[in-house]
Enzyme design. Structure first.
Site, PDB file in Angstrom:
ATOM      1  N   CYS A  86      66.169  44.016  80.539  1.00 46.00           N
ATOM      2  CA  CYS A  86      66.082  42.571  80.305  1.00 46.00           C
ATOM      3  C   CYS A  86      64.642  42.075  80.234  1.00 46.00           C
ATOM      4  O   CYS A  86      64.401  40.932  79.830  1.00 46.00           O
ATOM      5  CB  CYS A  86      66.812  41.825  81.406  1.00 46.00           C
ATOM      6  SG  CYS A  86      68.393  42.553  81.871  1.00 46.00           S
ATOM      7  N   LYS A 331      70.922  31.097  82.492  1.00 49.44           N
ATOM      8  CA  LYS A 331      72.239  30.605  82.865  1.00 49.44           C
ATOM      9  C   LYS A 331      72.844  29.705  81.808  1.00 49.44           C
ATOM     10  O   LYS A 331      74.044  29.779  81.524  1.00 49.44           O
ATOM     11  CB  LYS A 331      72.140  29.849  84.204  1.00 49.44           C
ATOM     12  CG  LYS A 331      73.426  29.191  84.649  1.00 49.44           C
ATOM     13  CD  LYS A 331      74.507  30.209  84.937  1.00 49.44           C
ATOM     14  CE  LYS A 331      75.892  29.593  84.971  1.00 49.44           C
ATOM     15  NZ  LYS A 331      76.445  29.271  83.666  1.00 49.44           N
ATOM     16  N   HIS A 335      71.218  34.615  77.472  1.00 46.25           N
ATOM     17  CA  HIS A 335      70.469  35.825  77.835  1.00 46.25           C
ATOM     18  C   HIS A 335      70.690  36.928  76.805  1.00 46.25           C
ATOM     19  O   HIS A 335      71.411  37.900  77.060  1.00 46.25           O
ATOM     20  CB  HIS A 335      70.900  36.280  79.226  1.00 46.25           C
ATOM     21  CG  HIS A 335      70.169  37.476  79.756  1.00 46.25           C
ATOM     22  ND1 HIS A 335      68.907  37.845  79.347  1.00 46.25           N
ATOM     23  CD2 HIS A 335      70.550  38.413  80.686  1.00 46.25           C
ATOM     24  CE1 HIS A 335      68.539  38.944  79.985  1.00 46.25           C
ATOM     25  NE2 HIS A 335      69.517  39.314  80.800  1.00 46.25           N
TER      26      HIS A 335
END
Length: 394
Positions: A86, A331, A335
């Site tokens: 990520c 959130k 993502h």
């Protein structure tokens, strides 16, 4: 070394786009970054490029970086794929900054892309799991929600953190994301919604977890020698810090901290000559609500164990002492794994140059981005500042 500046940054919308490909999403991000440059820019000026992607679904794992840059109109330049889960495109930006600072390039592009929504839930969990420790986490059935649930449970046990405090993260970030036209989940939620939502991995509910996302982002980094050709209000990369740690959560000494993030932040603060009290805003890696609380503590916004009361106090809302995730964060904004770190730069660039629309803060001068890979195996932190702040303090 020379100073490096962000002179443009752009992204695609984040969400589910069955009619788009990873190539078309990346091209959109590059075009938007190009359009954001004050003085105009020719893509032929780009001398180095770095592209972050995990390659969810296995699409174009080999040579994925030139596959997207050539489609975006960046021809013949050296281009490198960066994979750090990520944190892939956060590290891609770091590589671009290093290329510019070292003199290797006067203009470099860093970006990222991911397509995640065309797979089944089981397939997505598999591809997310490859960023966890393989032998003892992924192959034993552990999911990332499960790993972060362990971190949340430990924080609750050690520091008295509550489900309501976790939910304050979701409420704040959904409020912010509802004002972001590029956000995937562009709606608000209440504290009751977040607390009472279906459980994903106890104690994390649905509203404590970020969505799976398609999207791309791109950042243009220029040297001090050419920055005036591109930017009216330059944004200097004042500090960069990065660190790694053991990939498996079970291999670490603590479940309530991400040491790589703290080391990265301390290095970025030292290089920039600032501390957390000097920040006007931050974009942090909130893949799960607990991750944002850990970020507050790792980045020294508050003391260890105080993140729950800190978020509940309103300190990190747009009108608080340190706004966090004005974009909506992972959130609400979304993502897309390989694009997330570069996407944080888009919000930071927009805030520092007054382009953030309904989310615009009042005259911010210093901002921070915090991008984490996996459950903390890698982390990268950047401190950005308006050039006029630097001149005023000289």
């Amino acid at each position: 070394m020379r100073d490096a500046y962000v002179v443009g940054a752009g992204q695609s919308a984040y969400g589910s786009f069955p009619d788009e490909s990873y190539r078309s999403l990346f091209r959109t991000a590059v075009e938007n970054a190009e359009d954001s440059v004050d003085g105009g820019l020719e893509l032929d000026d780009v001398e180095e490029a770095y592209v972050g992607t995990l390659g969810v679904g296995g699409r174009q794992l080999g040579l994925s970086a030139p596959a997207v840059t050539e489609h975006a109109g960046i021809h013949g330049v050296p281009v490198t794929r960066v994979e750090n889960a990520c944190a892939a495109s956060g590290y891609a930006v770091r590589q671009a900054v290093m290329a510019v600072r070292s003199g290797m390039a006067d203009l470099a592009l860093a970006g990222g892309v991911e397509v995640m929504t065309d797979l089944s839930g089981d397939a997505v969990r598999y591809w997310l799991g490859v960023s966890g420790e393989t032998e003892w986490e992924r192959l034993s059935g552990t999911t990332f929600a499960g790993v972060y649930a362990q971190m949340a449970s430990a924080h609750m046990r050690e520091h008295g953190t509550t489900a309501e405090q976790l939910s304050h993260v979701a409420v704040k970030n959904h409020d912010n994301g509802a004002r972001n036209p590029k956000a995937q989940l562009d709606f608000t939620c209440t504290l009751e919604d977040a607390v009472n939502a279906p459980t994903v991995a106890d104690p994390l509910t649905l509203y404590h977890c970020c969505p799976t996302t398609d999207g791309a982002a791109a950042v243009l980094v220029a040297s001090e020698d050419v920055v005036d050709e591109y930017a009216d209000d330059p944004v200097r990369v004042a500090g960069v810090g990065a660190a790694s740690d053991r990939v498996g959560l079970f291999q670490r000494d603590s479940y309530t901290s991400i040491p790589a993030a703290r080391r990265a932040a301390d290095a970025a603060y030292e290089q920039a000559g600032v501390g957390p009290d000097d920040l006007d805003f931050a974009e942090v890696h909130d893949c799960f609500s607990i991750a944002e609380l850990l970020a507050y503590e790792d980045l020294r916004f508050c003391e260890r164990g105080e993140a729950g009361p800190y978020v509940a106090s309103g300190a990190t809302r747009p009108d608080g002492e340190l706004p966090v995730n004005t974009s909506g964060g992972l959130k609400s904004k979304g993502h897309p794994i390989g694009a997330t770190g570069a996407g944080q730069f888009v919000e930071a660039f927009d805030q520092l140059t007054g382009r953030a629309g309904d989310r615009q803060l009042e005259a911010p001068a210093v901002g921070l981005t915090h991008n984490v890979g996996g459950s903390g195996g890698a982390a990268v932190v950047h401190v950005l500042e308006r050039e006029d702040r630097r001149e005023g303090s000289a």
